[in-house]
Design an enzyme around this catalytic site. Structure first.
Site, PDB file in Angstrom:
ATOM      1  N   LYS A  48     -24.991 -19.484   6.630  1.00 21.36           N
ATOM      2  CA  LYS A  48     -25.266 -21.168   5.942  1.00 21.36           C
ATOM      3  C   LYS A  48     -25.520 -20.887   4.433  1.00 21.36           C
ATOM      4  CE  LYS A  48     -24.008 -23.220   8.279  1.00 21.36           C
ATOM      5  NZ  LYS A  48     -22.727 -23.229   8.495  1.00 21.36           N
ATOM      6  N   GLY A  50     -23.222 -20.045   2.035  1.00 15.48           N
ATOM      7  CA  GLY A  50     -22.193 -20.428   1.183  1.00 15.48           C
ATOM      8  C   GLY A  50     -20.897 -19.439   1.604  1.00 15.48           C
ATOM      9  N   HIS A 109     -22.460 -11.254   8.325  1.00 19.47           N
ATOM     10  CA  HIS A 109     -23.730 -11.745   8.217  1.00 19.47           C
ATOM     11  C   HIS A 109     -24.867 -10.717   8.629  1.00 19.47           C
ATOM     12  CE1 HIS A 109     -22.571 -15.555   7.724  1.00 19.47           C
ATOM     13  NE2 HIS A 109     -22.408 -16.183   8.969  1.00 19.47           N
ATOM     14  N   ARG A 131     -28.842 -17.986  -0.911  1.00 16.29           N
ATOM     15  CA  ARG A 131     -28.989 -19.452  -1.115  1.00 16.29           C
ATOM     16  C   ARG A 131     -30.636 -19.743  -0.915  1.00 16.29           C
ATOM     17  NH1 ARG A 131     -26.212 -24.223   2.585  1.00 16.29           N
ATOM     18  NH2 ARG A 131     -26.864 -25.978   0.862  1.00 16.29           N
ATOM     19  N   SER A 139     -29.824 -26.154   6.332  1.00 12.29           N
ATOM     20  CA  SER A 139     -28.291 -26.076   6.795  1.00 12.29           C
ATOM     21  C   SER A 139     -28.351 -25.170   8.079  1.00 12.29           C
ATOM     22  CB  SER A 139     -27.511 -25.131   5.773  1.00 12.29           C
ATOM     23  OG  SER A 139     -26.019 -25.066   5.991  1.00 12.29           O
ATOM     24  N   TYR A 194     -25.806 -19.581  -4.621  1.00 12.88           N
ATOM     25  CA  TYR A 194     -25.148 -20.798  -4.121  1.00 12.88           C
ATOM     26  C   TYR A 194     -25.690 -21.919  -5.167  1.00 12.88           C
ATOM     27  CZ  TYR A 194     -24.130 -24.974  -1.361  1.00 12.88           C
ATOM     28  OH  TYR A 194     -23.739 -26.063  -0.815  1.00 12.88           O
ATOM     29  N   SER A 229     -13.724 -27.374  -4.283  1.00 18.88           N
ATOM     30  CA  SER A 229     -14.816 -28.199  -4.267  1.00 18.88           C
ATOM     31  C   SER A 229     -15.233 -28.601  -2.785  1.00 18.88           C
ATOM     32  CB  SER A 229     -14.403 -29.387  -5.078  1.00 18.88           C
ATOM     33  OG  SER A 229     -13.490 -30.085  -4.359  1.00 18.88           O
ATOM     34  N   MET A 233     -12.692 -28.854   0.319  1.00 18.17           N
ATOM     35  CA  MET A 233     -12.680 -28.111   1.589  1.00 18.17           C
ATOM     36  C   MET A 233     -13.063 -28.567   2.810  1.00 18.17           C
ATOM     37  SD  MET A 233     -14.246 -24.504   0.096  1.00 18.17           S
ATOM     38  CE  MET A 233     -14.629 -23.962   1.620  1.00 18.17           C
ATOM     39  N   ARG A 258     -21.071 -30.089   5.853  1.00 15.77           N
ATOM     40  CA  ARG A 258     -22.311 -31.324   5.961  1.00 15.77           C
ATOM     41  C   ARG A 258     -22.336 -31.975   4.778  1.00 15.77           C
ATOM     42  NH1 ARG A 258     -27.791 -31.582   6.142  1.00 15.77           N
ATOM     43  NH2 ARG A 258     -27.821 -29.795   4.633  1.00 15.77           N
ATOM     44  N   GLY A 260     -23.524 -30.065   1.372  1.00 11.91           N
ATOM     45  CA  GLY A 260     -22.863 -28.846   0.439  1.00 11.91           C
ATOM     46  C   GLY A 260     -23.683 -29.149  -0.891  1.00 11.91           C
TER      47      GLY A 260
HETATM   48  P1  A3P Z   1     -24.859 -27.594   4.363  1.00 14.24           P
HETATM   49  O1  A3P Z   1     -25.278 -27.684   5.674  1.00 14.24           O
HETATM   50  O2  A3P Z   1     -26.201 -27.608   3.401  1.00 14.24           O
HETATM   51  O3  A3P Z   1     -24.020 -28.750   3.935  1.00 14.24           O
HETATM   52  P2  A3P Z   1     -21.399 -21.124   5.404  1.00 14.24           P
HETATM   53  O4  A3P Z   1     -20.166 -21.136   5.231  1.00 14.24           O
HETATM   54  O5  A3P Z   1     -22.130 -19.663   5.163  1.00 14.24           O
HETATM   55  O6  A3P Z   1     -21.652 -21.329   6.933  1.00 14.24           O
HETATM   56  O7  A3P Z   1     -22.411 -22.105   4.758  1.00 14.24           O
HETATM   57  C1  A3P Z   1     -22.123 -23.459   5.035  1.00 14.24           C
HETATM   58  C2  A3P Z   1     -22.750 -24.151   4.152  1.00 14.24           C
HETATM   59  O8  A3P Z   1     -22.172 -24.221   3.051  1.00 14.24           O
HETATM   60  C3  A3P Z   1     -23.065 -25.689   4.339  1.00 14.24           C
HETATM   61  O9  A3P Z   1     -24.097 -26.167   3.732  1.00 14.24           O
HETATM   62  C4  A3P Z   1     -21.797 -26.221   3.727  1.00 14.24           C
HETATM   63  O10 A3P Z   1     -21.522 -27.828   3.475  1.00 14.24           O
HETATM   64  C5  A3P Z   1     -21.786 -25.611   2.610  1.00 14.24           C
HETATM   65  N1  A3P Z   1     -20.285 -25.447   1.780  1.00 14.24           N
HETATM   66  C6  A3P Z   1     -19.075 -25.235   2.343  1.00 14.24           C
HETATM   67  N2  A3P Z   1     -18.272 -25.459   1.402  1.00 14.24           N
HETATM   68  C7  A3P Z   1     -18.791 -25.944   0.323  1.00 14.24           C
HETATM   69  C8  A3P Z   1     -18.463 -25.934  -1.041  1.00 14.24           C
HETATM   70  N3  A3P Z   1     -16.939 -25.960  -1.290  1.00 14.24           N
HETATM   71  N4  A3P Z   1     -19.215 -26.498  -2.052  1.00 14.24           N
HETATM   72  C9  A3P Z   1     -20.440 -26.489  -1.508  1.00 14.24           C
HETATM   73  N5  A3P Z   1     -21.012 -26.241  -0.400  1.00 14.24           N
HETATM   74  C10 A3P Z   1     -20.241 -25.850   0.753  1.00 14.24           C
END
Ligand code: A3P
Length: 296
Positions: A48, A50, A109, A131, A139, A194, A229, A233, A258, A260
């Site tokens: 989580k 990024g 991971h 992050r 997250s 992040y 963005s 995505m 969720r 971001g």
């Molecule tokens: P949130 O739960 O805070 O929204 P991972 O890809 O490592 O599983 O991380 C997921 C997290 O990255 C989620 O955070 C997701 O929304 C966020 N995320 C995914 N794509 C993004 C983007 N283009 N810009 C900003 N955040 C992004």
């Protein structure tokens, strides 16, 4: 249906001190034996932090910003998850990697010490994204609610303690970010944040581009920033994880894409929880000076 759902929430089993999903732990010797090609690229993160965002940026950079090329398959097919092992018939990360020819874009991971040694022996390029702990925790909490293969997160207050104790999949956030930080210079790891990516995505996309030894036009870079963005995505079926069945990722509980945002922890932590977390954080992080932001 309900029993089936519960059966999917796999327990964690500790491998060399790190709790991992039982199927990963059971197959760890195969994962450890994986030998990458020197041209393979590793994208490493604590869950989580990024990962998906970085995978999309890298894929677009490698494809000169070609949106169509990057919609050839969902993220986990374009960029396999090294250690993932699920019950058959779902292919493992290693199965997917076997079918691809290098250079491959590999996600992990695993903390540094559990990454197969071949990545370092072959000097594979590695991008690590970190992050800030509180947003990462928030997250992960929502992800554990919706991901039916991970242990139940339980109530928010107790989840904070689980996270602080490293009693979650892939273990301690604190140890994870430190493990790559300590090795970043020796292994030529590009260590990103992040919060930096959110603050100035173009600057970070260009940083990744240079690390990959690429030089793309300003126009293509702008295109990549736009395509990666959060909004783009979230709408892109190849990057928003809508490929995963609802039985596994129940997005009616919480979507994969969720929020971001930076600082969403402020909507979750009470002042007392925040104070308690900060005190413990200071102690756990006192031996390093990793420039995390937006924590207080
Ligand atoms: P949130 O739960 O805070 O929204 P991972 O890809 O490592 O599983 O991380 C997921 C997290 O990255 C989620 O955070 C997701 O929304 C966020 N995320 C995914 N794509 C993004 C983007 N283009 N810009 C900003 N955040 C992004």
């Amino acid at each position: 249906q309900k029993a089936g759902k519960q059966l999917c929430r796999f327990p964690l089993v500790t491998v060399r001190g790190v709790p991992l999903m039982c199927h990963i732990a059971d197959n760890f010797e195969h994962i450890w034996a994986f030998t990458p090609d020197p041209s393979d690229l590793l994208i490493a993160t604590y869950p989580k932090a990024g990962t998906t965002w970085t995978q999309e940026i890298v894929d677009l950079l490698l494809n000169n910003g070609d949106a169509e090329a990057c919609m050839r398959a969902p993220t986990p097919v374009r960029s396999p998850f090294l250690e993932i092992f699920s019950p058959k018939p779902i292919p493992s990360g290693l199965d997917l990697l076997k079918k691809m020819t290098p250079p491959r874009m590999i996600k992990t991971h695993l903390p540094f010490q559990l990454v197969p040694l071949g990545f370092w022996e072959n000097k594979c390029k590695t991008i690590y994204v970190a992050r800030n702990a509180k947003d990462n925790l928030v997250s992960y909490y929502h992800f554990d609610r919706m991901n039916q293969t991970q242990p139940e997160p339980g109530p928010w207050d107790s989840y904070i303690h689980k996270f602080m104790q490293g009693d979650v999949g892939w273990g301690s956030w604190y140890d994870h970010v430190k493990s790559y930080w300590a090795e970043r210079e020796k292994r030529n790891i590009l260590y990103l944040f992040y919060e930096d990516m959110k603050e100035n995505p173009r600057r970070e996309v260009e940083r990744i581009m240079r690390y990959l030894g690429l030089s793309l036009s300003d126009e293509v870079i702008s295109q990549i920033v736009e395509l990666t963005s959060f909004k783009s995505m979230k709408e892109n079926p190849m990057s928003n994880y809508s490929c995963v069945p609802k039985l596994v990722f129940d997005d009616s509980i919480s979507p994969f894409m969720r929020k971001g945002e930076v600082g969403d922890w402020r909507n979750h932590f009470t002042p007392e929880q925040s104070k308690m977390f900060d005190k413990d954080y200071k102690e756990k992080m006192k031996d390093v000076d990793i420039p995390f932001r937006d924590l207080i």
